[in-house]
Design a protein around this motif. Sequence first.
Motif, PDB file in Angstrom:
ATOM      1  N   TYR A 143       0.397   2.457  -6.923  1.00  0.00           N
ATOM      2  CA  TYR A 143      -0.860   2.147  -6.256  1.00  0.00           C
ATOM      3  C   TYR A 143      -0.514   1.651  -4.862  1.00  0.00           C
ATOM      4  O   TYR A 143      -0.216   0.479  -4.642  1.00  0.00           O
ATOM      5  CB  TYR A 143      -1.624   1.101  -7.074  1.00  0.00           C
ATOM      6  CG  TYR A 143      -2.980   0.786  -6.489  1.00  0.00           C
ATOM      7  CD1 TYR A 143      -3.989   1.743  -6.485  1.00  0.00           C
ATOM      8  CD2 TYR A 143      -3.247  -0.455  -5.935  1.00  0.00           C
ATOM      9  CE1 TYR A 143      -5.222   1.465  -5.934  1.00  0.00           C
ATOM     10  CE2 TYR A 143      -4.476  -0.742  -5.383  1.00  0.00           C
ATOM     11  CZ  TYR A 143      -5.461   0.225  -5.386  1.00  0.00           C
ATOM     12  OH  TYR A 143      -6.667  -0.059  -4.834  1.00  0.00           O
ATOM     13  N   GLU A 144      -0.556   2.578  -3.898  1.00  0.00           N
ATOM     14  CA  GLU A 144       0.018   2.275  -2.591  1.00  0.00           C
ATOM     15  C   GLU A 144      -0.749   1.255  -1.743  1.00  0.00           C
ATOM     16  O   GLU A 144      -0.136   0.532  -0.968  1.00  0.00           O
ATOM     17  CB  GLU A 144       0.248   3.575  -1.813  1.00  0.00           C
ATOM     18  CG  GLU A 144       1.472   4.276  -2.345  1.00  0.00           C
ATOM     19  CD  GLU A 144       1.594   5.713  -1.894  1.00  0.00           C
ATOM     20  OE1 GLU A 144       0.593   6.263  -1.445  1.00  0.00           O
ATOM     21  OE2 GLU A 144       2.692   6.260  -2.022  1.00  0.00           O
ATOM     22  N   PRO A 145      -2.076   1.167  -1.827  1.00  0.00           N
ATOM     23  CA  PRO A 145      -2.761   0.192  -0.970  1.00  0.00           C
ATOM     24  C   PRO A 145      -2.323  -1.265  -1.196  1.00  0.00           C
ATOM     25  O   PRO A 145      -2.523  -2.092  -0.312  1.00  0.00           O
ATOM     26  CB  PRO A 145      -4.233   0.376  -1.342  1.00  0.00           C
ATOM     27  CG  PRO A 145      -4.332   1.752  -1.843  1.00  0.00           C
ATOM     28  CD  PRO A 145      -3.034   2.013  -2.536  1.00  0.00           C
ATOM     29  N   LEU A 146      -1.750  -1.590  -2.344  1.00  0.00           N
ATOM     30  CA  LEU A 146      -1.412  -2.996  -2.595  1.00  0.00           C
ATOM     31  C   LEU A 146      -0.206  -3.439  -1.777  1.00  0.00           C
ATOM     32  O   LEU A 146      -0.346  -4.232  -0.843  1.00  0.00           O
ATOM     33  CB  LEU A 146      -1.179  -3.223  -4.095  1.00  0.00           C
ATOM     34  CG  LEU A 146      -1.004  -4.684  -4.472  1.00  0.00           C
ATOM     35  CD1 LEU A 146      -2.299  -5.452  -4.257  1.00  0.00           C
ATOM     36  CD2 LEU A 146      -0.547  -4.833  -5.906  1.00  0.00           C
ATOM     37  N   GLY A 148       2.196  -1.019  -0.646  1.00  0.00           N
ATOM     38  CA  GLY A 148       2.816   0.156  -0.038  1.00  0.00           C
ATOM     39  C   GLY A 148       3.629   1.030  -0.975  1.00  0.00           C
ATOM     40  O   GLY A 148       4.341   1.910  -0.505  1.00  0.00           O
ATOM     41  N   GLY A 149       3.519   0.814  -2.292  1.00  0.00           N
ATOM     42  CA  GLY A 149       4.242   1.664  -3.241  1.00  0.00           C
ATOM     43  C   GLY A 149       5.733   1.696  -2.961  1.00  0.00           C
ATOM     44  O   GLY A 149       6.339   0.655  -2.703  1.00  0.00           O
ATOM     45  N   THR A 150       6.307   2.899  -2.992  1.00  0.00           N
ATOM     46  CA  THR A 150       7.754   3.005  -2.789  1.00  0.00           C
ATOM     47  C   THR A 150       8.161   2.682  -1.350  1.00  0.00           C
ATOM     48  O   THR A 150       9.326   2.416  -1.083  1.00  0.00           O
ATOM     49  CB  THR A 150       8.241   4.425  -3.125  1.00  0.00           C
ATOM     50  OG1 THR A 150       7.294   5.349  -2.593  1.00  0.00           O
ATOM     51  CG2 THR A 150       8.359   4.624  -4.602  1.00  0.00           C
ATOM     52  N   PHE A 151       7.197   2.716  -0.420  1.00  0.00           N
ATOM     53  CA  PHE A 151       7.526   2.374   0.958  1.00  0.00           C
ATOM     54  C   PHE A 151       7.802   0.877   1.111  1.00  0.00           C
ATOM     55  O   PHE A 151       8.526   0.461   1.995  1.00  0.00           O
ATOM     56  CB  PHE A 151       6.367   2.753   1.891  1.00  0.00           C
ATOM     57  CG  PHE A 151       6.215   4.222   2.094  1.00  0.00           C
ATOM     58  CD1 PHE A 151       6.756   4.829   3.209  1.00  0.00           C
ATOM     59  CD2 PHE A 151       5.542   4.993   1.165  1.00  0.00           C
ATOM     60  CE1 PHE A 151       6.616   6.192   3.395  1.00  0.00           C
ATOM     61  CE2 PHE A 151       5.414   6.357   1.350  1.00  0.00           C
ATOM     62  CZ  PHE A 151       5.949   6.955   2.461  1.00  0.00           C
ATOM     63  N   GLY A 152       7.159   0.072   0.251  1.00  0.00           N
ATOM     64  CA  GLY A 152       7.281  -1.372   0.377  1.00  0.00           C
ATOM     65  C   GLY A 152       6.354  -1.886   1.463  1.00  0.00           C
ATOM     66  O   GLY A 152       5.647  -1.122   2.115  1.00  0.00           O
ATOM     67  N   ALA A 153       6.363  -3.209   1.622  1.00  0.00           N
ATOM     68  CA  ALA A 153       5.491  -3.824   2.630  1.00  0.00           C
ATOM     69  C   ALA A 153       6.329  -4.721   3.521  1.00  0.00           C
ATOM     70  O   ALA A 153       7.254  -5.389   3.060  1.00  0.00           O
ATOM     71  CB  ALA A 153       4.390  -4.632   1.948  1.00  0.00           C
TER      72      ALA A 153
END
Lengths: 364, 305
Positions: A143-146, A148-153
Amino acid sequence: MEVLMFALSIGTLYSIYLILATSMELEYGELGLPNFAKAAFFAVGAFAVGALAVRLGALLAGIAWEGEFKLRSYYYATLVSSSIARNPLIGLVIFIVPTVVALVTAVALGVLASYPALRLPGDYLAISLIAFSELVRIVTRNYEPLVGGTFGAGVPDFLAWLGSPWRELAKLCMSSSVAVCVWAGYYRLSTSPFGRTLRAIRDDEVAAKAFGKDVTRLRAWTMAIGSGMAALAGVLYAFYMGSVSPDDFTVSKTFLVVLMVVLGGRGNPLGPPVGAAVYLLVDRAITLTKHLIPMPFDVNYASYIVLGMTLVIIIMKRPGGIVPEKPPITVKIAPPLDSLREAAPPAKSRNVGNQLAYSHKPSE
Amino acid sequence: MIDVFVGALVYSNLLALLAVGLSMALLTCRVSNFAHGDFATVGVYAAHTASVLLGISPYACIPIAFIAGGSVSLIAFLLVFEPLRGKAELVTLMVVSMAVDMVIRYTLHVYADLAQRSLGVYTRQFMFRDFHFQVAGYTLPGVLIASVCTVLALLITLYFLLYRTSLGVAMRAAIENPSLAEALGVNVKKVFAVSWFLSGALAATAGVFLPFRIQVTPDTGWSLLLSMFASVTVGGLGSLGGSIVGAYVIGFSETLFSYVLSSIGLSTAYRPAVSFAAIIATLLLSPRGLTGFLSNGKRWFKWRS
């Protein structure tokens, strides 16, 4: 300079591991409740920072957000850091708000997770908690909006207004003081009636119930306290790393924390500091020396093999750990002469005889 | 649709072999064995190495994988679980098995690195080449027929071993009451060693079929662990027949769930949610699993620890 930075970094990491190990010690060592969702509670703290810090910072600094979170969060984290350098107050807010959110969420989840604990035997509780922890990781990973998923934040530096060595020093001071406070709080709990009740439940739940202890409530309390501690460690970890990635919170993280507790000694308050120190020493020693000896494979694998073997050997040869649990001192220690008289068998038996004679006297 | 069904059936077959082995570890040493998935990975790498070295089909390497997986399992039992049997708590045993898992899994990682260098083949993210055959207009993968035959043969052999031989009687007696069995002259250690060998060997056999369906790495077996535990739990803890039924329930629902997920446009990575939900629901609603519902006098189902 490099040595100083290395020492500061190790000190901060040690403080974070100490908090984690202490929370595991409270739940697993004292209460015997295998909270193997530790990585998830640790992640709650880190995710709160990852999801809130950049957004909140951008909002406060008046930076308009453009583009997807997963692609832009690192860029905005740098922008927010530079506005924190001008206005330290933003830094304070982006530290405090995620911390509060993380603590509230983790405590609520901890209480929630303590309910299945009533029904399930130890190992199945552990399996369900591991499954829960993996599910948390998988959901945040996809769930990328939280975060950033595999991208990270990206996480902005809340101490950006300080110069380079002072910033790291301040982080170390903060993490270590939190760690010392957490450990001291745990020590106070462990030596209080609360801690003794926890060990009583661990050793014999039915007996503890028979003595009128509310096992359900104590479990919920312990899980709440332990989960809050882990979330606090997660907050510190996110700011220490400067980024958050869901793949950092696998079951292996939980396993490392269990390793520290078992290595140090379950049930002994000195276990977590000793266990975390030994783990970090072994880990860093392997990381530092791996360039010296060329190997045809990745040396990180070897470090995991060594850690696994160490744990097996410790449990088989020295189940108590490096500092085994001692019976807690709950009464004033008797003077040495007293214990001598106790130890000598004839004196003891005479004593018992006297007591019996004395107790019979009034009835005669 | 036929692909989904074939996938589900193959996956459930593998899960059945894995779950039976996991149940055997649970019955003999009361250990929730986190290293069980790694026995399957041992099978994968044994078959891969043998097929590369000997130049034969991976299917022909099943006996080699069987022996390799069984030996690793036997060593783990003799060195670690046998000395701790009956002495350590359940959770302590589980922590030990996690450590054993770590040792085996990362040894396999090291092995994969070394084998890649010396054999010059890919040892990560590889797949086995399968043959295909035509039935009624459908092209079916060979792994379907191979896995069905292997699973049936192995499970029927296991049934006869447990219920029709004196070794099986001794094994069941030792599981039921180790000290009483020992008093009656059963060599409990030897009997348990046999069952641990079988447990690892069944897992390794299942492992050989894995690379026909998915790309494997040294972590593949470990990643199947949650589904295995779900199968054992749904089937009823410590019941061999139950775990086989549980394996098919979990295998089919997981495959169907990921089919549904992909058809509504969600990531199939949420697949482990099925196993998680199954474990939680079973333990909270009917802790004895399906066996609790189904035990109507059938011995195969009733046999519990």
